[in-house]
Design an enzyme around this catalytic site. Sequence first.
Site, mmCIF file in Angstrom:
data_model
loop_
_atom_site.group_PDB
_atom_site.id
_atom_site.type_symbol
_atom_site.label_atom_id
_atom_site.label_comp_id
_atom_site.label_asym_id
_atom_site.label_seq_id
_atom_site.Cartn_x
_atom_site.Cartn_y
_atom_site.Cartn_z
ATOM 1 N N ASP A 33 2.981 -59.475 -5.778
ATOM 2 C CA ASP A 33 3.911 -58.613 -6.518
ATOM 3 C C ASP A 33 4.832 -57.929 -5.510
ATOM 4 O OD1 ASP A 33 3.759 -57.052 -9.564
ATOM 5 O OD2 ASP A 33 4.972 -56.176 -7.964
ATOM 6 N N HIS A 102 2.378 -63.126 -17.476
ATOM 7 C CA HIS A 102 1.793 -62.963 -16.143
ATOM 8 C C HIS A 102 0.562 -62.082 -16.228
ATOM 9 C CE1 HIS A 102 4.883 -59.867 -16.775
ATOM 10 N NE2 HIS A 102 4.093 -59.059 -16.082
HETATM 11 P P1 5GP Z 1 5.174 -56.129 -16.040
HETATM 12 O O1 5GP Z 1 5.712 -54.738 -15.891
HETATM 13 O O2 5GP Z 1 6.138 -57.044 -16.797
HETATM 14 O O3 5GP Z 1 3.768 -56.198 -16.578
HETATM 15 O O4 5GP Z 1 5.055 -56.696 -14.572
HETATM 16 C C1 5GP Z 1 6.108 -57.310 -13.891
HETATM 17 C C2 5GP Z 1 5.757 -57.303 -12.433
HETATM 18 O O5 5GP Z 1 6.582 -58.211 -11.756
HETATM 19 C C3 5GP Z 1 5.923 -55.951 -11.759
HETATM 20 O O6 5GP Z 1 4.687 -55.583 -11.167
HETATM 21 C C4 5GP Z 1 7.026 -56.190 -10.741
HETATM 22 O O7 5GP Z 1 6.815 -55.443 -9.546
HETATM 23 C C5 5GP Z 1 6.938 -57.665 -10.510
HETATM 24 N N1 5GP Z 1 8.209 -58.291 -10.170
HETATM 25 C C6 5GP Z 1 9.401 -58.127 -10.793
HETATM 26 N N2 5GP Z 1 10.347 -58.895 -10.240
HETATM 27 C C7 5GP Z 1 9.743 -59.582 -9.231
HETATM 28 C C8 5GP Z 1 10.201 -60.539 -8.280
HETATM 29 O O8 5GP Z 1 11.369 -60.925 -8.232
HETATM 30 N N3 5GP Z 1 9.285 -61.012 -7.398
HETATM 31 C C9 5GP Z 1 7.979 -60.607 -7.408
HETATM 32 N N4 5GP Z 1 7.162 -61.144 -6.491
HETATM 33 N N5 5GP Z 1 7.502 -59.715 -8.301
HETATM 34 C C10 5GP Z 1 8.380 -59.203 -9.199
#
Ligand code: 5GP
Length: 140
Positions: A33, A102
Amino acid sequence: MSDHSNCVFCGIVRGDIPAIRLYEDEYTVAFMDIQPASPGHTLVIPKAHAANLFEISLTDLAAVTLTAQRIARAVHQALAPDGIRIMQTNGAAAGQTVFHYHVHIIPMQHGQRIGAHDREQVSPESLKALAAKIQAAIRT
Ligand code: 5GP
Ligand code: ZN
């Protein structure tokens, strides 16, 4: 299925968007992440786009779950956290910000008080160092 032409995680699957990858198989990819909730925070995604738990196919759901177990075991062995939080969000109200299914794998320590989205900027070097440790512990 929802529109995913601008999906950032599809970009990571294709290799158009850089990511520090830990593991890949026919159906899934695991990577660090970019804004970890704790050191070692990793994500597991299906290669095929699905916005959320409601859309993902049975095959991909099973594959992501198995990869999440594999990565969680490696994180456990490599970093020895007190616990590991597995988290998965569906919809903005649940905290979802990337609309490609995810699973979060978040190492936790006793007394650690983090929300899933308490974020600190970390250097790519520190992410790569953690990734190398986790990768070395992945059993194939
Ligand atoms: P959500 O909030 O949708 O459950 O989690 C999305 C996750 O994706 C977050 O923890 C965020 O830090 C991560 N994330 C968002 N954009 C990117 C990216 O471009 N690359 C990586 N490696 N992680 C990302
Ligand atoms: Zn996608």
